[in-house]
Structure formats: C-alpha cells, structure tokens
Design a protein around this motif. Structure first.
Motif: not given
Length: 229
Positions: A201-229
């Motif tokens: 982000a182009f601003r300071r203090q962008a990644y606290h609770t609400e923002a991190l909740v969204r990112l963690v949720a993505l991290c829980l969903v994404l591994p099963a969707l990655l292409p085979a390696s």
C-alpha cells in the motif's frame, strides 16, 4: 474448502498474537471466497511486463521495463487444469482489488522455473509491473521479504517501510511509493510452503486486524487452487 485449520495457519505463520480473537471473522471470509466464480479463460494474463533487472540480476530497475514480457506458460504450462487454476486465482485477485486498500497484490507459487531453479513465480496480480520470479535462496532472502517468507513460512508485516529502513531493515524496493507491506505464506496441510501472497500500500499502517483477516482467509483458500508443480 480450506485445507488448514485457522489455528494451525496462524500458529505456523506467526500471526496468532495479532489475530487470536478473529477466528469467526476469518471463517466467514473463507466461506465467502469459496463461493466466488472463476473468471473466463479469455481474461487470463499469460504474459506480463516486468522491470529490467540490474547488474547481477538482484534488483529491478524501477521505471525501466524489459523488452520481452514474462511468459507464464513457459514456466507453469498451459494445460486445461492449469488454465482452470488461473481462472480461480484471477477471480480472487479481482475480488481483493475491488474491496481492499492495497495498491499492489500478487499470488506466487513456490516451484522450479524453466532453468530448474527454485523460485517464487507470480501467477496473478494487480498493480504496477513487477518482478516475475523471486529466487528461493538464503542469499536473496537477505534483501527480499518475499523470499524470506517463502523460505521460512513466517509472515512479514511492515506497516511503516520508512521506519523499518531507518532501523536497518533490509528491503527490496520495487516501487518507492510503497509505505506498508504484508507478505504471508501459503501453506500445505503439513505446514510446508506452497507459495506466498504479497500486498503493498502507498500509505502507512495499512495492514492491521481487518486487512489481515482478509489476507489470512485468502491464504487458507489459495493452496488448494494452485496449479500442479
């Protein structure tokens, strides 16, 4: 559905102290994300511009683009299964872009590149042109949060890049406007690293609770969707 429990992910990524009371919010966001429809195959970005690399290939030259775009298909292939994976990943990126305050976001997979080297490969993103591959080596991790997280499996949250640099922290500067960064691991069921996500982000203090909740949720969903390696 998410393969990892919320508690396991938070512990492994080193985020328990920041989000110990946010399990319900994370679960609700995971549920929402799993219902997103994939984008059409015609919307996929198989090639994208990348910055010119400086001497030795370590750092990108900001504002200078390489003559040739990066060819993602040359690294991950273009099978029907891979195409389907990218359709789902691109939908998640578009959803995040629409509702977040981040100015840049990317999903990377840990895999070997066309030269057989261990790297993080950028699969889908929004924002300015940026590096396509980050070496997964201890040497490169000394200057790169992406590589550090990709090797350690521990999240790296910097809410004031200027203060971080002043304190002596190493930082790979892709865009000097970036003032906050959140880099989180994508973990397999056994805790090994499947990739990372990186938000800036182009601003300071962008990644606290609400923002991190969204990112963690993505991290829980994404591994099963990655292409085979």
């Amino acid at each position: 559905m998410a393969e990892l429990s919320i508690e396991f992910y938070l512990q492994q990524a080193g985020l328990t102290s920041l989000l110990h009371d946010q399990h319900q919010a994370i679960a609700a966001e995971v549920s929402r994300l799993t219902q997103l429809a994939p984008v059409a195959a015609s919307e996929l970005q198989w090639q994208y511009q990348v910055p010119e690399l400086g001497e030795g290939g370590a750092c990108s030259l900001f504002g200078q683009l390489a003559d040739e775009p990066y060819d993602l298909a040359a690294t991950i292939g273009s099978s029907a299964a891979t195409t389907q994976s990218l359709q789902q990943l691109t939908a998640l990126v578009a959803d995040y872009q629409a509702a977040s305050h981040s100015d840049w976001f990317g999903i990377y997979q840990a895999r070997s590149n066309s030269a057989g080297e261990p790297v993080l490969v950028k699969l889908a993103y929004f924002g300015a042109a940026s590096r396509a591959e980050f070496p997964l080596t201890a040497e490169f991790a000394q200057i790169s949060n992406n590589s550090t997280v990709g090797l350690s499996g521990k999240a790296k949250i910097i809410n004031d890049v200027t203060a971080y640099l002043t304190a002596g922290g190493e930082y790979y500067t892709c865009d000097p406007k970036v003032l906050s960064e959140a880099c989180l691991p994508l973990l397999r069921a056994d805790g090994s690293v499947a990739g990372i996500i990186d938000a800036e982000a182009f601003r300071r203090q962008a990644y606290h609770t609400e923002a991190l909740v969204r990112l963690v949720a993505l991290c829980l969903v994404l591994p099963a969707l990655l292409p085979a390696s």
